[in-house]
Design an enzyme around this catalytic site. Structure first.
Site, PDB file in Angstrom:
ATOM      1  N   ASP A 154       0.899  -1.213   0.146  1.00 36.95           N
ATOM      2  CA  ASP A 154       0.226   0.218  -0.122  1.00 36.95           C
ATOM      3  C   ASP A 154       1.206   1.319   0.235  1.00 36.95           C
ATOM      4  OD1 ASP A 154      -1.913  -1.505   0.504  1.00 36.95           O
ATOM      5  OD2 ASP A 154      -2.950  -1.109   1.878  1.00 36.95           O
TER       6      ASP A 154
ATOM      7  N   SER B  23      -2.763  -9.256   5.305  1.00 37.25           N
ATOM      8  CA  SER B  23      -2.303  -7.871   5.275  1.00 37.25           C
ATOM      9  C   SER B  23      -1.219  -8.438   6.922  1.00 37.25           C
ATOM     10  CB  SER B  23      -3.260  -7.382   5.728  1.00 37.25           C
ATOM     11  OG  SER B  23      -2.413  -5.593   6.232  1.00 37.25           O
TER      12      SER B  23
ATOM     13  N   ASP C  75      -7.846   2.682  12.117  1.00 34.26           N
ATOM     14  CA  ASP C  75      -5.927   2.680  12.244  1.00 34.26           C
ATOM     15  C   ASP C  75      -6.154   4.081  11.173  1.00 34.26           C
ATOM     16  OD1 ASP C  75      -4.748   1.115  13.309  1.00 34.26           O
ATOM     17  OD2 ASP C  75      -3.774  -0.301  11.253  1.00 34.26           O
TER      18      ASP C  75
ATOM     19  N   ARG D 151      -0.205   2.588  16.684  1.00 37.12           N
ATOM     20  CA  ARG D 151      -0.199   3.753  16.285  1.00 37.12           C
ATOM     21  C   ARG D 151      -0.170   5.190  16.570  1.00 37.12           C
ATOM     22  NH1 ARG D 151       1.210   0.063  13.114  1.00 37.12           N
ATOM     23  NH2 ARG D 151      -0.264  -0.726  11.461  1.00 37.12           N
TER      24      ARG D 151
END
Length: 404
Positions: free
Chosen positions: A17, A181, A125, A96
């Site tokens: 990505d 992922s 996220d 995060r």
């Protein structure tokens, strides 16, 4: 040729990505600075730097934030006994805000106008990254390609992304035959998407090759000692690596769950949090040993709210900061040693000791009366029975007990 739009700092992982996003941002007219956080994942960071530069990044930052991740984010979660929906130890949710905090710092250092990330428009996220960015720099501008129609209509799925990568010479580790992922940090490894989107799929053994050698997790406050060989680890990072190795060899901390995302949908995730699982059980045990019953009840309620806030991305909110202070205050007497063993995926508590223990062996003993009068229990029981008995009385029958 697109008109110049300014400088954007991209939270870059080197995966499919963000590699495609880096090239796409260049096509849109942005000067791209790539930022890769070293948060404990297994990564060839020098290779990632070369890749980002080859794709057109004008500068690459590789920041080691492992220690602050452990000490400022994971440890408060361990103190809280934080669990989302009774099972998830919040590995990604804790990472995060730590990553995004450094993203904002680099953006301000570089005088950039924008930040960008590769989080999808359906996930948590995007919320976690952006709430942190806006909390720390309210005027910052966010470029979220997966929410822009010109991006997600061009790339409706991973196959289109991989075709784009092939066209632009972008090397990626994902193939159409194994599209899932994976996210790894010091706290855990998570797997989602692709074949895992079918909640009935149970044969994900192909992931095991990664999991067996890449388990990651969390921390204890002072030290860890191996009762077998006497090996001791005291620093935060050493503790994580050591406990991950020990627990990982025994398959500790692997869960397969369906959870409720903040954005309003259910999702399936597989998580491996070996050391975090050991520390959760150890801390829970010593806390029960040293903390007053009523204080602990209140603290459990705070922990539930804390877990929800962290999962939803509100780490830097006023209420979450308040909860961290309250939970931290509750830990002043939570000290001691817990002895554990791990075997075949399980953590077993074997014993504990503490200089702040509230456990009174003489008082609880069945062989010694101690400072306790058994006859007093009669009144205690009678008083506590009044409410239950009263709730079953029928006033229309003169106070007689209502029929069952």
């Amino acid at each position: 040729m697109a008109q110049p739009k300014g400088t954007v700092v991209l939270a870059y992982s080197g995966g499919l990505d963000t590699s495609c996003i880096l090239v796409w941002l260049k096509e849109q007219g942005y000067d791209v600075i790539a930022y890769l956080a070293n948060i404990g994942q297994k990564e060839d960071f020098e290779a990632a730097r070369k890749k980002a530069l080859a794709l057109g990044a004008k500068k690459v930052y590789i920041e080691d934030i492992s220690r602050e991740f452990v000490e400022e984010f994971i440890w408060p979660a361990v103190q809280a006994n934080a669990l989302y929906e009774d099972r998830y130890l919040l590995g990604t949710a804790l990472a995060r805000p730590c990553i995004a905090r450094k993203l904002v710092e680099i953006t301000q250092r570089e005088g950039a106008q924008y930040v960008a990330h590769g989080a999808t428009g359906k996930g948590n996220d995007q919320v976690r990254f952006e709430l942190t960015c806006y909390a720390l720099c309210p005027n910052i501008k966010v470029v979220a390609p997966w929410r822009l129609p010109e991006f997600y209509q061009r790339f409706p799925g991973r196959r289109e992304l991989m075709d784009y990568a092939k066209k632009h010479g972008i090397p990626v580790p994902v193939t159409p035959q194994t599209p899932w992922s994976m996210d790894e940090n010091l706290m855990h490894i998570s797997y989602e998407a692709g074949i895992l989107e079918n909640p009935k799929v149970i044969d994900h053994g192909r992931l095991a090759g990664v999991a067996a050698t890449g388990l990651r997790a969390s921390r204890v406050p002072v030290k860890v000692t191996n009762a077998g060989d006497g090996a001791t680890r005291c620093s935060a990072l050493e503790l994580f690596v050591y406990l991950n190795d020990i627990a990982g060899k025994h398959g500790v901390g692997r869960i397969d769950i369906v959870e409720n995302r903040f954005v309003g949908m259910k999702s399936r995730g597989i998580y491996e949090t070996p050391a975090g699982t050991i520390l959760y059980h150890a801390h829970l045990d010593i806390e029960a040993f040293t903390m007053d019953r009523e204080v602990r009840k209140i603290k459990q309620g705070l922990a539930l709210k804390f877990s929800e806030l962290v999962y939803n991305g509100f780490w830097h909110s006023p209420e979450c900061e308040f909860l961290r202070q309250c939970i931290g205050r509750s830990q002043e007497a939570v000290v001691g040693t817990v002895r554990l063993s791990v075997f075949k995926g399980q953590v077993y508590v074997l014993g504990r000791e503490s200089p702040r223990s509230l456990y009174n062996e003489e008082l609880v003993s069945m062989n010694v009366q101690g400072d306790y009068e058994p006859a007093d229990a009669t009144g205690f029981i009678n008083i506590n029975s009044l409410r239950s008995a009263g709730s079953r009385r029928d006033p229309s029958q003169g106070g007689e007990k209502a029929p069952s």
